[in-house]
Motif scaffolding. Structure first.
Motif, PDB file in Angstrom:
ATOM      1  N   CYS A  17       0.840  -1.208   0.000  1.00  0.00           N
ATOM      2  CA  CYS A  17       0.000   0.000   0.000  1.00  0.00           C
ATOM      3  C   CYS A  17       0.868   1.248   0.000  1.00  0.00           C
ATOM      4  O   CYS A  17       0.597   2.214  -0.728  1.00  0.00           O
ATOM      5  N   THR A  63     -13.001  -1.505 -10.541  1.00  0.00           N
ATOM      6  CA  THR A  63     -13.381  -1.169  -9.168  1.00  0.00           C
ATOM      7  C   THR A  63     -12.996   0.254  -8.787  1.00  0.00           C
ATOM      8  O   THR A  63     -13.382   0.727  -7.720  1.00  0.00           O
ATOM      9  N   LEU A  64     -12.244   0.936  -9.650  1.00  0.00           N
ATOM     10  CA  LEU A  64     -11.729   2.246  -9.278  1.00  0.00           C
ATOM     11  C   LEU A  64     -12.849   3.251  -9.022  1.00  0.00           C
ATOM     12  O   LEU A  64     -12.784   4.040  -8.074  1.00  0.00           O
ATOM     13  N   ILE A 108     -14.308   2.644  -5.628  1.00  0.00           N
ATOM     14  CA  ILE A 108     -13.368   3.043  -4.579  1.00  0.00           C
ATOM     15  C   ILE A 108     -13.365   4.558  -4.409  1.00  0.00           C
ATOM     16  O   ILE A 108     -13.388   5.077  -3.286  1.00  0.00           O
ATOM     17  N   THR A 162     -16.628   5.677  -2.727  1.00  0.00           N
ATOM     18  CA  THR A 162     -16.603   5.316  -1.306  1.00  0.00           C
ATOM     19  C   THR A 162     -15.701   6.261  -0.523  1.00  0.00           C
ATOM     20  O   THR A 162     -16.035   6.702   0.584  1.00  0.00           O
ATOM     21  N   GLU A 163     -14.568   6.587  -1.101  1.00  0.00           N
ATOM     22  CA  GLU A 163     -13.620   7.483  -0.433  1.00  0.00           C
ATOM     23  C   GLU A 163     -14.222   8.871  -0.238  1.00  0.00           C
ATOM     24  O   GLU A 163     -14.115   9.462   0.844  1.00  0.00           O
ATOM     25  N   THR A 219     -20.892  -0.147  -0.247  1.00  0.00           N
ATOM     26  CA  THR A 219     -20.259  -1.460  -0.117  1.00  0.00           C
ATOM     27  C   THR A 219     -21.287  -2.579  -0.009  1.00  0.00           C
ATOM     28  O   THR A 219     -20.992  -3.719  -0.369  1.00  0.00           O
ATOM     29  N   GLU A 266     -22.411  -3.565  -3.424  1.00  0.00           N
ATOM     30  CA  GLU A 266     -21.221  -4.098  -4.086  1.00  0.00           C
ATOM     31  C   GLU A 266     -20.991  -5.550  -3.680  1.00  0.00           C
ATOM     32  O   GLU A 266     -20.745  -6.423  -4.523  1.00  0.00           O
TER      33      GLU A 266
END
Length: 329
Positions: A55, A207-208, A211, A214-215, A230, A233
């Protein structure tokens, strides 16, 4: 030395540990579950540490092309993950095939950790973030995903933020103002293929977008908005992977449109992350499946139309996850 080089030094040691662990857990050329259980702590430590380091590497790679503040935060995150990994492995290095001497940080790495983890440095990052109102932006996103981010960033500020405090303090069910806005923006269809009315390309994984959304929503309120995406999803992916054509055609269009709101019922009073030990029992009867047991901490269950529920269809507890099935309730 650069932050990337420091991360690579740690990554090399983790790879040595993984090679050692593989040798301990392979029997006759095949991975042995029994031996893996014997080395459960080492497996956990190496898996978590590897995830943290990767990460940090990905964050640095993205941050290098954005802003000075992003670069500073990425380097600080790298230092934090390196320190976390070293702390974890040094507790018992022999359990991952390493030694304390091998894990002794070089002088340059010690200096990097000291510079990035001292309180004064962290306080300056906080002050800089306050100055720009948390708007670091410039995440190196493709144009389409950046437009999505900008759209949901504005929605989070305009719609979610004014409601967030009351949702949390008064334990409210998610207000319709948030749900209706997310429906109009197509939020619930991000993980549903286009052929079922969603936004996910039929021919590839993507999935970007999910993501990024969600962020942006979680930036303002995880419970009030960020966690909503989510649930559909998880349910959509379960249907896409294991559902029948009829089930997909019946459920996915409603999920994509936001008409069918989803929750997930996995956690039980005595079991959370240990999913394989779940006990809620499913018994086949003349009228269908009878579910008998208890679930808890099912986010959004109070508003949902359908629960994705994990239940044990084989009563033999030694089967672990192999005795479990998913139900749409």
């Amino acid at each position: 030395m650069t932050a990337e080089q420091h991360l690579q030094w740690v990554s090399d040691h983790l790879n040595q540990g993984l090679i050692w662990l593989k040798k301990q857990c392979v029997n006759d050329g095949r991975l042995s579950n029994a031996r893996l259980d014997e080395h459960q702590q080492a497996t956990y430590d190496l898996a978590l540490s590897t995830s943290e380091i990767r990460c940090a590497q990905a964050y640095l790679e993205t941050a290098r092309s954005t802003s000075d503040l992003n670069e500073t935060m990425a380097e600080t995150f790298a230092a934090s993950m390196i320190q976390s990994t070293l702390n974890r492995l040094l507790l018992s290095p022999q359990d991952v095939g390493l030694t304390r001497a091998a894990l002794a940080a070089p002088v340059a790495l010690e200096a990097f950790l000291d510079a990035n983890l001292r309180a004064e440095h962290l306080a300056k990052i906080g002050a800089d973030l306050i100055t720009v109102n948390g708007e670091t932006r410039g995440r190196g996103l493709p144009e389409a995903q950046q437009m999505i981010a900008d759209t949901f960033h504005q929605f989070a500020d305009d719609v979610v933020a004014p409601l967030a405090e009351s949702i949390h303090r008064e334990d409210q069910i998610i207000p319709d103002a948030i749900l209706e806005g997310l429906k109009q923006l197509g939020c619930f269809g991000l993980s549903v293929p286009e052929q079922y009315g969603g936004l996910l390309p039929d021919d590839r994984e993507d999935t970007l977008g999910m993501i990024v959304v969600t962020e942006e929503l979680s930036r303002v309120s995880l419970g009030g908005a960020g966690s909503l995406i989510t649930r559909p999803e998880i349910l959509s992916r379960a249907l896409i992977e294991g559902g029948t054509p009829a089930q997909k055609a019946d459920w996915l269009p409603g999920i994509a449109a936001g008409e069918t709101l989803c929750a997930v019922a996995i956690t039980e009073p005595d079991y959370g992350s240990d999913v394989a030990s779940s006990k809620l029992k499913a018994t086949l009867t003349e009228d269908g499946w009878l579910l008998d047991g208890a679930k808890t901490w099912s986010t959004f269950a109070g508003k949902a139309n359908v629960l994705l529920t994990l239940a044990r269809t084989n009563p033999d507890p030694t089967l672990g996850h192999k005795g479990l099935s998913l139900f749409l309730v």
